[in-house]
Design a protein around this motif. Structure first.
Motif, PDB file in Angstrom:
ATOM      1  N   GLY A  43       2.056 -70.894   4.344  1.00  0.00           N
ATOM      2  CA  GLY A  43       3.317 -70.784   4.589  1.00  0.00           C
ATOM      3  C   GLY A  43       4.036 -72.350   5.706  1.00  0.00           C
ATOM      4  N   PHE A  44       5.360 -72.491   6.173  1.00  0.00           N
ATOM      5  CA  PHE A  44       5.386 -73.335   6.694  1.00  0.00           C
ATOM      6  C   PHE A  44       5.604 -73.847   7.966  1.00  0.00           C
ATOM      7  N   ASP A 265      10.250 -87.722  14.289  1.00  0.00           N
ATOM      8  CA  ASP A 265       9.632 -88.497  12.756  1.00  0.00           C
ATOM      9  C   ASP A 265       9.868 -87.581  11.594  1.00  0.00           C
ATOM     10  N   LEU A 266       8.696 -86.686  11.545  1.00  0.00           N
ATOM     11  CA  LEU A 266       9.097 -85.622  10.080  1.00  0.00           C
ATOM     12  C   LEU A 266       9.899 -85.792  10.095  1.00  0.00           C
ATOM     13  N   THR A 267      11.324 -85.104  10.862  1.00  0.00           N
ATOM     14  CA  THR A 267      12.451 -84.684  10.545  1.00  0.00           C
ATOM     15  C   THR A 267      13.481 -85.691   9.566  1.00  0.00           C
ATOM     16  N   ALA A 268      12.744 -87.219  10.534  1.00  0.00           N
ATOM     17  CA  ALA A 268      13.591 -88.580  10.155  1.00  0.00           C
ATOM     18  C   ALA A 268      12.836 -89.070   8.838  1.00  0.00           C
ATOM     19  N   LYS A 269      12.072 -88.304   8.581  1.00  0.00           N
ATOM     20  CA  LYS A 269      11.420 -88.745   7.028  1.00  0.00           C
ATOM     21  C   LYS A 269      11.570 -87.909   6.189  1.00  0.00           C
ATOM     22  N   GLY A 270      12.657 -86.239   7.035  1.00  0.00           N
ATOM     23  CA  GLY A 270      12.708 -85.146   5.696  1.00  0.00           C
ATOM     24  C   GLY A 270      11.703 -84.733   5.374  1.00  0.00           C
ATOM     25  N   THR A 271      10.385 -84.702   6.234  1.00  0.00           N
ATOM     26  CA  THR A 271       9.512 -83.960   6.190  1.00  0.00           C
ATOM     27  C   THR A 271       9.351 -82.224   5.530  1.00  0.00           C
ATOM     28  N   GLU A 273      12.559 -80.726   5.964  1.00  0.00           N
ATOM     29  CA  GLU A 273      12.768 -79.841   4.478  1.00  0.00           C
ATOM     30  C   GLU A 273      11.819 -80.130   3.778  1.00  0.00           C
ATOM     31  N   ALA A 274      11.255 -80.803   3.153  1.00  0.00           N
ATOM     32  CA  ALA A 274      10.045 -80.685   2.020  1.00  0.00           C
ATOM     33  C   ALA A 274       9.262 -79.555   2.508  1.00  0.00           C
ATOM     34  N   ALA A 279       7.797 -73.761   0.693  1.00  0.00           N
ATOM     35  CA  ALA A 279       6.993 -72.829   1.901  1.00  0.00           C
ATOM     36  C   ALA A 279       8.124 -71.413   0.503  1.00  0.00           C
ATOM     37  N   GLY A 280       9.207 -71.733   0.235  1.00  0.00           N
ATOM     38  CA  GLY A 280      10.042 -70.885  -0.396  1.00  0.00           C
ATOM     39  C   GLY A 280      11.546 -70.372   0.727  1.00  0.00           C
ATOM     40  N   LEU A 281      11.253 -71.492   2.347  1.00  0.00           N
ATOM     41  CA  LEU A 281      12.129 -70.739   2.865  1.00  0.00           C
ATOM     42  C   LEU A 281      13.383 -71.618   2.910  1.00  0.00           C
ATOM     43  N   THR A 282      14.554 -70.957   3.377  1.00  0.00           N
ATOM     44  CA  THR A 282      16.081 -72.424   3.548  1.00  0.00           C
ATOM     45  C   THR A 282      15.755 -72.542   4.701  1.00  0.00           C
ATOM     46  N   TYR A 283      16.437 -74.257   4.745  1.00  0.00           N
ATOM     47  CA  TYR A 283      15.649 -74.710   5.756  1.00  0.00           C
ATOM     48  C   TYR A 283      17.314 -74.645   6.120  1.00  0.00           C
ATOM     49  N   LEU A 284      17.131 -74.874   7.932  1.00  0.00           N
ATOM     50  CA  LEU A 284      18.516 -75.099   7.849  1.00  0.00           C
ATOM     51  C   LEU A 284      18.720 -76.079   9.597  1.00  0.00           C
TER      52      LEU A 284
END
Length: 302
Positions: A43-44, A265-271, A273-274, A279-284
């Motif tokens: 899971g995410f 930091d993880l958001t800025a790197k695009g992590t 969303e990846a 995980a098969g989760l729609t990221y908003l």
């Protein structure tokens, strides 16, 4: 990274080096978090917790718990009990609403069932604290899911559901939204199902109904578990939704500061969303307001 941010991250690393970062996660909340005996955890939120622990330089330890789906259960009290009992320092995927973060009205409560719980744990009561949230890391809206006969229907708003066979779980936020829409315009089209007894999306899959309104996470989980499903995403999101984030006990600002910096930091790197995509989760991404006020005034007719 600025001096303050570096300090916030350095304190947990220096002061708690080698101490596990203990995170509580729901064992049955796909595709956010899943824990089944004999199978790898997935899971995410599992992947995100590991990324946060790595950023803080600490090993990860997940405390799995089971959230009851009944009228007497309270996610806020369950989370508070787990944190107040020291089962974890953070609890993931917590819906950030004004009610869920309010000081508890009662002083003690029982623990939810958790991995490793003894019979004594199930009987005792825990003195509750006050919850404090991290920055949110994902937005969790309600969405319209379409059955086979309506999968090509364009949905721009709830008014487009008129004339369709609508299924909804009784007593949910989606139920209140649909029943009160446009002063009851959809009432004659609605069939109520009992949560936990009827499989809402399976009924849609069979063609028993045309549409429903539910948490986007549940639609993602259904489509992942049933790749050949006839249920389709409408792409419509109801405009009232909640962010999800971590929650901790008030009194540990250093930990939450470090977590917030790691999330940024993880958001800025695009992590983020990846991780969601894997995980098969729609990221908003999270949106304002950070903490949702009581949604009922926005739903009920004036």
């Amino acid at each position: 990274m600025g001096g303050l941010s570096a300090l916030l991250l350095a304190v947990p690393i220096a002061g708690r080096a080698g101490e596990p970062l203990r995170v509580c996660l729901d064992e049955e909340l796909p595709p956010l978090s899943v824990h089944h005996r004999g199978q790898p955890d997935s899971g995410f939120d599992v992947a995100l917790a590991q990324a946060i622990a790595d950023a803080l330089g600490r090993p990860l330890q997940i405390q799995w718990f089971e959230s009851k789906l009944d009228e007497d259960s309270s996610p806020a009290l369950e989370a508070n009990a787990l944190l107040s009992d020291g089962r974890c320092a953070l609890l993931g995927s917590y819906a950030l609403t004004r009610d869920s973060l309010a000081a508890p009205a009662m002083k003690t409560t029982k623990l939810p069932d958790f991995d490793g719980a003894s019979s004594a744990d199930r009987r005792r009561r825990v003195t509750l604290g006050v919850l404090t949230p991290s920055q949110p890391y994902i937005y969790s809206p309600l969405t319209i899911a379409l059955g086979a006969k309506a999968r090509d229907r364009h949905i721009a708003g709830l008014g487009d559901l008129a004339g369709l066979r609508i299924a909804i779980e009784s007593g949910t936020l989606g139920d209140a939204i649909l029943m009160n829409f446009d002063r009851g315009r959809l009432i004659d089209d609605i069939t109520h199902l009992v949560p936990g007894r009827s499989d809402l999306l399976a009924a849609l899959d069979r063609g028993d109904f045309d549409v429903t309104l539910l948490d986007l996470r549940r639609l993602d989980a259904h489509r992942a578990a049933h790749p050949d499903t006839a249920v389709a995403a409408s792409g419509y999101y109801y405009p009232v939704g909640a962010n999800r984030g971590y929650v901790a006990l008030a009194g540990d600002p250093v930990l939450l500061g470090a977590v917030d910096q790691a999330l940024a930091d993880l958001t800025a790197k695009g992590t983020l969303e990846a991780l969601a995509r894997h995980a098969g989760l729609t990221y908003l991404p999270p949106r304002e307001p950070t903490v949702l006020d009581d949604p009922l005034p926005l739903i009920l007719p004036k």
